[in-house]
Scaffold this motif. Sequence first.
Motif, PDB file in Angstrom:
ATOM      1  N   HIS A 160      -1.053  11.109  -1.201  1.00 44.12           N
ATOM      2  CA  HIS A 160      -0.935  10.180  -2.320  1.00 44.12           C
ATOM      3  C   HIS A 160      -0.541  10.958  -3.576  1.00 44.12           C
ATOM      4  CE1 HIS A 160      -4.014   7.179  -0.395  1.00 44.12           C
ATOM      5  NE2 HIS A 160      -3.028   7.499   0.413  1.00 44.12           N
ATOM      6  N   ASP A 217       0.825  -1.215   0.000  1.00 42.88           N
ATOM      7  CA  ASP A 217       0.000   0.000   0.000  1.00 42.88           C
ATOM      8  C   ASP A 217       0.861   1.267   0.000  1.00 42.88           C
ATOM      9  OD1 ASP A 217      -1.961   2.071   0.607  1.00 42.88           O
ATOM     10  OD2 ASP A 217      -3.263   0.402   1.150  1.00 42.88           O
ATOM     11  N   GLY A 218       0.579   2.146  -0.948  1.00 44.44           N
ATOM     12  CA  GLY A 218       1.297   3.424  -1.002  1.00 44.44           C
ATOM     13  C   GLY A 218       2.763   3.270  -1.383  1.00 44.44           C
ATOM     14  N   ASP A 225      -1.082  -0.071  -4.758  1.00 41.58           N
ATOM     15  CA  ASP A 225      -2.367   0.560  -5.122  1.00 41.58           C
ATOM     16  C   ASP A 225      -2.212   2.013  -5.553  1.00 41.58           C
ATOM     17  OD1 ASP A 225      -1.751   1.332  -2.520  1.00 41.58           O
ATOM     18  OD2 ASP A 225      -3.807   1.165  -1.785  1.00 41.58           O
ATOM     19  N   HIS A 226      -1.122   2.638  -5.156  1.00 41.33           N
ATOM     20  CA  HIS A 226      -0.801   4.018  -5.544  1.00 41.33           C
ATOM     21  C   HIS A 226       0.519   4.361  -4.885  1.00 41.33           C
ATOM     22  CE1 HIS A 226      -1.828   5.151  -1.450  1.00 41.33           C
ATOM     23  NE2 HIS A 226      -2.887   4.373  -1.581  1.00 41.33           N
ATOM     24  N   ALA A 235      -3.755   5.347   3.666  1.00 43.07           N
ATOM     25  CA  ALA A 235      -3.581   4.088   2.943  1.00 43.07           C
ATOM     26  C   ALA A 235      -4.126   4.101   1.558  1.00 43.07           C
ATOM     27  CB  ALA A 235      -4.197   2.936   3.734  1.00 43.07           C
ATOM     28  N   SER A 262      -7.148   4.547  -1.074  1.00 37.86           N
ATOM     29  CA  SER A 262      -7.078   3.085  -1.077  1.00 37.86           C
ATOM     30  C   SER A 262      -8.401   2.388  -1.339  1.00 37.86           C
ATOM     31  CB  SER A 262      -6.500   2.587   0.241  1.00 37.86           C
ATOM     32  OG  SER A 262      -5.151   2.923   0.320  1.00 37.86           O
TER      33      SER A 262
HETATM   34 ZN   LIG Z   1      -3.457   2.880  -0.394  1.00 39.60          ZN
END
Ligand SMILES: [Zn+2]
Length: 501
Positions: free
Chosen positions: A433, A47-48, A317-318, A501, A95
């Motif tokens: 993000h 995540d991230g 996810d990013h 997240a 997220s």
């Molecule tokens: Zn995320």
Amino acid sequence: MKRRDLLKASVLAGTVALLPKVKAQGAFQNTPSLGRRYRNLIVFVYDGFSWEDYAIAQAYARRRLGRTLALERLLARYPSGLINTYSLTSYVTESSAAGNAFSCGVKTVNGGLAVHADGTLLKPFFAAAKEMGKAVGLVTTTTVTHATPASFVISNPDRNAEEKIAEQYLAFGAEVYLGGGDRFFSPEKRKDKKDMCAAFAQAGYGVVRTPEELSRTNATRLLGVFSDSHVPYEVDRRFRGIKVPSLKEMVQAALPRLASHRNGFVLQVEAGRIDHANHLNDPAATLWDTLAADEALELLTAFVDRNPDTLLLLVSDHATGVGALYGAGRSYLESSVGLDLLEGQKASFEHMLRLLGTNPDAGQVKEAYRSLKGVALEDAEAQIVVEAIAKKAFRPDGVRYGIQPSNTLSWAMVQRNPSKPDRPNIGWSSGQHTASPVVLALYGQGLRYLNLGLMDNTHVFRLMGEALGIRYRNPVMSEEEALEILKARPVGMRHPEDIWA
Ligand SMILES: [Zn+2]
């Protein structure tokens, strides 16, 4: 400029103007296929996680730990590519929208789980897998009820409704839930005082809260909540002696319980706090959570080797942050010195803030940086930290940073001499993000492609479907429809600090 060139320039300008506006949803689609089916599916979400995080972890592992990352080996030898991450209405996703793209195969607005902005429910992929008889597992370093795992199993218009999500988990009935978030299960911590731990135990789950209980239990179905909120960062677990299981230990507990199931299984593993560490602009927390993810990855690839009917899909996810190692010194010869200095960082900012309390003085701040971050702060820098903690006066000013004290804590220890690093030379673009494409990689037997190319994040849904032979479609919403609804009724994202997240 000659007349001919002028003419050419105006024709070119005209061409640009005539190009159709490309909407997020209508973007170019590359849809590679697997070419075979599998019995088990493991989805490992970083995540991230950005390519800058990858570069720092890869270099640190080689220089300071004398090893290569399992992820580096995977990327070098197995199919990989990039995914675009934008949500239905924003080039910067969060997220739940990213999780929905993976789990439901359609773009949604930021903030809800497996649901469109008008309330239309979407079927998450693990719900379809369960209907097909697969055992289900969720393992994460965030609260187990957090957006990324939750988006794979249940629908909820509010990703922050984690008490409710805990109840939805019980009804869903996965075999394994491991992560943080005791406060959404324990009666004394829940607002409604419901005892979700007792409810899970009654439904046949072994409920565990410590690493010892996790290793001792014989229960075939497991609920493990190892901290009040998110599981503490790896850097704190490793160097500050905080007693929680590592991501690898949680995966180790999950795998045999799922693998014994006669119809196969689906498992989502999430290295969920790489994102949080990046939000805080904390280079050591980011690094060590990435390295902990890599240890779990090593275990998972070994499992796939022993169980060749398993597909491992690894995806970010990013990106978040983004903290990049930048060049320093003449011919950038000093760049790696700054990387080596990460070795002196033995705690997260989260841990440091807990120790400093709400009203520290400059001397306490300097001592904390010296002992926990290996950095000698100057008096003026320590004062900036004092004011960030005590008065919420965040630096530097501006929307890119100032949402929480940690961003200022990171900013206070930035490099002073660009040609000679005495602190880690990692620079941050924000505490949020970002929009860049991120990694997708596959590990398993009989895969055809080495270069998957650039894909959309919704293609993860199709790859998972192909892997297990599950085919269905969720309803699509247009960007225009979503914007109309959002204008009338803003959903999700109640506060910038909720954008986790
Ligand atoms: Zn995320």
